[in-house]
Design a protein around this motif. Structure first.
Motif, mmCIF file in Angstrom:
data_model
loop_
_atom_site.group_PDB
_atom_site.id
_atom_site.type_symbol
_atom_site.label_atom_id
_atom_site.label_comp_id
_atom_site.label_asym_id
_atom_site.label_seq_id
_atom_site.Cartn_x
_atom_site.Cartn_y
_atom_site.Cartn_z
ATOM 1 N N LYS A 251 -121.068 -19.816 18.605
ATOM 2 C CA LYS A 251 -121.841 -19.691 17.346
ATOM 3 C C LYS A 251 -120.893 -19.497 16.156
ATOM 4 O O LYS A 251 -121.080 -20.104 15.095
ATOM 5 N N ALA A 252 -119.853 -18.659 16.359
ATOM 6 C CA ALA A 252 -118.882 -18.432 15.281
ATOM 7 C C ALA A 252 -118.136 -19.723 14.956
ATOM 8 O O ALA A 252 -117.879 -20.025 13.776
ATOM 9 N N GLU A 253 -117.786 -20.497 16.002
ATOM 10 C CA GLU A 253 -117.089 -21.765 15.759
ATOM 11 C C GLU A 253 -117.978 -22.727 14.973
ATOM 12 O O GLU A 253 -117.509 -23.434 14.074
ATOM 13 N N GLU A 254 -119.272 -22.763 15.318
ATOM 14 C CA GLU A 254 -120.217 -23.615 14.586
ATOM 15 C C GLU A 254 -120.313 -23.163 13.127
ATOM 16 O O GLU A 254 -120.335 -23.995 12.215
ATOM 17 N N THR A 255 -120.376 -21.840 12.917
ATOM 18 C CA THR A 255 -120.445 -21.294 11.556
ATOM 19 C C THR A 255 -119.202 -21.697 10.771
ATOM 20 O O THR A 255 -119.296 -22.085 9.593
ATOM 21 N N VAL A 256 -118.028 -21.599 11.415
ATOM 22 C CA VAL A 256 -116.774 -21.981 10.747
ATOM 23 C C VAL A 256 -116.813 -23.465 10.369
ATOM 24 O O VAL A 256 -116.426 -23.837 9.250
ATOM 25 N N LYS A 257 -117.294 -24.310 11.284
ATOM 26 C CA LYS A 257 -117.381 -25.750 10.978
ATOM 27 C C LYS A 257 -118.274 -26.003 9.769
ATOM 28 O O LYS A 257 -117.945 -26.799 8.882
ATOM 29 N N VAL A 258 -119.435 -25.312 9.744
ATOM 30 C CA VAL A 258 -120.376 -25.475 8.621
ATOM 31 C C VAL A 258 -119.710 -25.029 7.328
ATOM 32 O O VAL A 258 -119.778 -25.717 6.305
ATOM 33 N N ARG A 259 -119.024 -23.866 7.372
ATOM 34 C CA ARG A 259 -118.370 -23.350 6.158
ATOM 35 C C ARG A 259 -117.219 -24.252 5.727
ATOM 36 O O ARG A 259 -117.013 -24.466 4.518
ATOM 37 N N GLU A 260 -116.470 -24.780 6.700
ATOM 38 C CA GLU A 260 -115.383 -25.709 6.350
ATOM 39 C C GLU A 260 -115.950 -26.958 5.680
ATOM 40 O O GLU A 260 -115.375 -27.483 4.731
ATOM 41 N N ALA A 261 -117.093 -27.425 6.181
ATOM 42 C CA ALA A 261 -117.732 -28.599 5.583
ATOM 43 C C ALA A 261 -118.174 -28.280 4.158
ATOM 44 O O ALA A 261 -117.999 -29.099 3.243
ATOM 45 N N ARG A 262 -118.735 -27.088 3.922
ATOM 46 C CA ARG A 262 -119.157 -26.671 2.576
ATOM 47 C C ARG A 262 -117.954 -26.585 1.647
ATOM 48 O O ARG A 262 -118.002 -27.035 0.499
ATOM 49 N N VAL A 263 -116.868 -25.974 2.170
ATOM 50 C CA VAL A 263 -115.654 -25.846 1.343
ATOM 51 C C VAL A 263 -115.130 -27.240 0.992
ATOM 52 O O VAL A 263 -114.735 -27.495 -0.155
ATOM 53 N N ALA A 264 -115.122 -28.113 1.993
ATOM 54 C CA ALA A 264 -114.655 -29.479 1.726
ATOM 55 C C ALA A 264 -115.535 -30.152 0.685
ATOM 56 O O ALA A 264 -115.034 -30.826 -0.230
ATOM 57 N N ALA A 265 -116.845 -29.947 0.817
ATOM 58 C CA ALA A 265 -117.771 -30.546 -0.160
ATOM 59 C C ALA A 265 -117.547 -29.942 -1.541
ATOM 60 O O ALA A 265 -117.524 -30.670 -2.552
ATOM 61 N N GLN A 266 -117.373 -28.625 -1.618
ATOM 62 C CA GLN A 266 -117.144 -27.970 -2.907
ATOM 63 C C GLN A 266 -115.808 -28.408 -3.495
ATOM 64 O O GLN A 266 -115.704 -28.628 -4.712
ATOM 65 N N SER A 267 -114.803 -28.539 -2.632
ATOM 66 C CA SER A 267 -113.487 -28.983 -3.096
ATOM 67 C C SER A 267 -113.594 -30.397 -3.655
ATOM 68 O O SER A 267 -113.032 -30.716 -4.708
ATOM 69 N N SER A 268 -114.351 -31.233 -2.962
ATOM 70 C CA SER A 268 -114.566 -32.594 -3.425
ATOM 71 C C SER A 268 -115.293 -32.586 -4.768
ATOM 72 O O SER A 268 -114.945 -33.345 -5.681
ATOM 73 N N GLU A 269 -116.295 -31.691 -4.885
ATOM 74 C CA GLU A 269 -117.049 -31.546 -6.149
ATOM 75 C C GLU A 269 -116.131 -31.076 -7.262
ATOM 76 O O GLU A 269 -116.207 -31.585 -8.391
ATOM 77 N N VAL A 270 -115.236 -30.129 -6.966
ATOM 78 C CA VAL A 270 -114.288 -29.618 -7.968
ATOM 79 C C VAL A 270 -113.390 -30.770 -8.439
ATOM 80 O O VAL A 270 -113.177 -30.945 -9.646
ATOM 81 N N HIS A 271 -112.880 -31.550 -7.493
ATOM 82 C CA HIS A 271 -112.010 -32.674 -7.862
ATOM 83 C C HIS A 271 -112.769 -33.704 -8.706
ATOM 84 O O HIS A 271 -112.213 -34.255 -9.681
ATOM 85 N N ARG A 272 -114.009 -33.947 -8.339
ATOM 86 C CA ARG A 272 -114.820 -34.901 -9.114
ATOM 87 C C ARG A 272 -115.021 -34.404 -10.531
ATOM 88 O O ARG A 272 -114.869 -35.164 -11.495
ATOM 89 N N ILE A 273 -115.332 -33.079 -10.649
ATOM 90 C CA ILE A 273 -115.547 -32.504 -11.980
ATOM 91 C C ILE A 273 -114.250 -32.554 -12.776
ATOM 92 O O ILE A 273 -114.253 -32.880 -13.975
ATOM 93 N N GLN A 274 -113.121 -32.237 -12.120
ATOM 94 C CA GLN A 274 -111.822 -32.266 -12.813
ATOM 95 C C GLN A 274 -111.519 -33.690 -13.278
ATOM 96 O O GLN A 274 -111.018 -33.899 -14.409
ATOM 97 N N ASP A 275 -111.841 -34.667 -12.424
ATOM 98 C CA ASP A 275 -111.594 -36.079 -12.808
ATOM 99 C C ASP A 275 -112.480 -36.455 -13.969
ATOM 100 O O ASP A 275 -112.036 -37.143 -14.896
ATOM 101 N N GLU A 276 -113.740 -36.002 -13.995
ATOM 102 C CA GLU A 276 -114.645 -36.273 -15.126
ATOM 103 C C GLU A 276 -114.131 -35.638 -16.390
ATOM 104 O O GLU A 276 -114.165 -36.257 -17.461
ATOM 105 N N LYS A 277 -113.644 -34.364 -16.231
ATOM 106 C CA LYS A 277 -113.111 -33.619 -17.396
ATOM 107 C C LYS A 277 -111.918 -34.367 -17.973
ATOM 108 O O LYS A 277 -111.799 -34.483 -19.206
ATOM 109 N N LYS A 278 -111.064 -34.858 -17.133
ATOM 110 C CA LYS A 278 -109.882 -35.597 -17.589
ATOM 111 C C LYS A 278 -110.316 -36.892 -18.299
ATOM 112 O O LYS A 278 -109.703 -37.314 -19.284
ATOM 113 N N ALA A 279 -111.350 -37.497 -17.758
ATOM 114 C CA ALA A 279 -111.815 -38.758 -18.349
ATOM 115 C C ALA A 279 -112.409 -38.531 -19.724
ATOM 116 O O ALA A 279 -112.364 -39.424 -20.568
ATOM 117 N N LEU A 280 -112.906 -37.330 -19.976
ATOM 118 C CA LEU A 280 -113.495 -37.039 -21.289
ATOM 119 C C LEU A 280 -112.420 -36.718 -22.238
ATOM 120 O O LEU A 280 -111.850 -36.746 -23.064
#
Length: 121
Positions: free
Chosen positions: A92-121
Motif C-alpha cells: 500500500k505504501a509503495e502504491e501511495t509513493v507511485k501515486v505521489r511520484e506521479a502527482r509530483v511529476a505532473a506538478q513539475s510538468s505544470e511548473v515547467h509549462r507555466i515557466q515556459d508560458e511566462k518566458k514566452a510573455l
C-alpha cells in the motif's frame, strides 16, 4: 522270633530315618531354590519399577516437547500473520509513493509549462 521282629523293626526304622534324611535334604535344596527365585523376582520387580519410572519420565518429556512445539507453531503463525500484514502495508505504501511520484511529476510538468508560458510573455 522276637529278635527277628526286633531286627525288622530296627531295619524299618533305619530305612525310615534314611528316607527322612533324604526328604530333609530335598526340602533344604528346594528352600534354597525358592529363596533364589524369590530374590530374582524381587530383582525383576525392581527393574520393572525402574523401567516404568523411565517410561513415565519419557512420557512427561514428550508431553512437554509437544507443548513446546505447539507453542512454537502458534508463535510461527503469529509471525507469519504479522509478516503478511506488513507486506500488505508495504504494498500500500509503495502504491501511495507511485501515486505521489506521479502527482509530483505532473506538478513539475505544470511548473515547467507555466515557466515556459511566462518566458514566452
Amino acid at each position: 522270633a522276637q529278635s527277628a521282629e526286633l531286627r525288622q523293626v530296627q531295619d524299618a526304622k533305619k530305612v525310615l530315618e534314611q528316607k527322612l534324611h533324604k526328604a530333609e535334604e530335598t526340602v533344604k535344596v528346594r528352600e534354597a531354590r525358592v529363596a533364589a527365585q524369590s530374590s530374582e523376582v524381587h530383582r525383576i520387580q525392581d527393574e520393572k519399577k525402574a523401567l516404568e519410572e523411565k517410561l513415565h519420565k519419557a512420557g512427561e518429556t514428550e508431553k512437554a516437547s509437544e507443548t513446546k512445539v505447539a507453542a512454537q507453531s502458534a508463535e510461527l503463525r503469529q509471525v507469519q500473520d504479522a509478516k503478511k500484514v506488513l507486506e500488505q502495508k508495504l504494498h500500500k505504501a509503495e502504491e501511495t509513493v507511485k501515486v505521489r511520484e506521479a502527482r509530483v511529476a505532473a506538478q513539475s510538468s505544470e511548473v515547467h509549462r507555466i515557466q515556459d508560458e511566462k518566458k514566452a510573455l
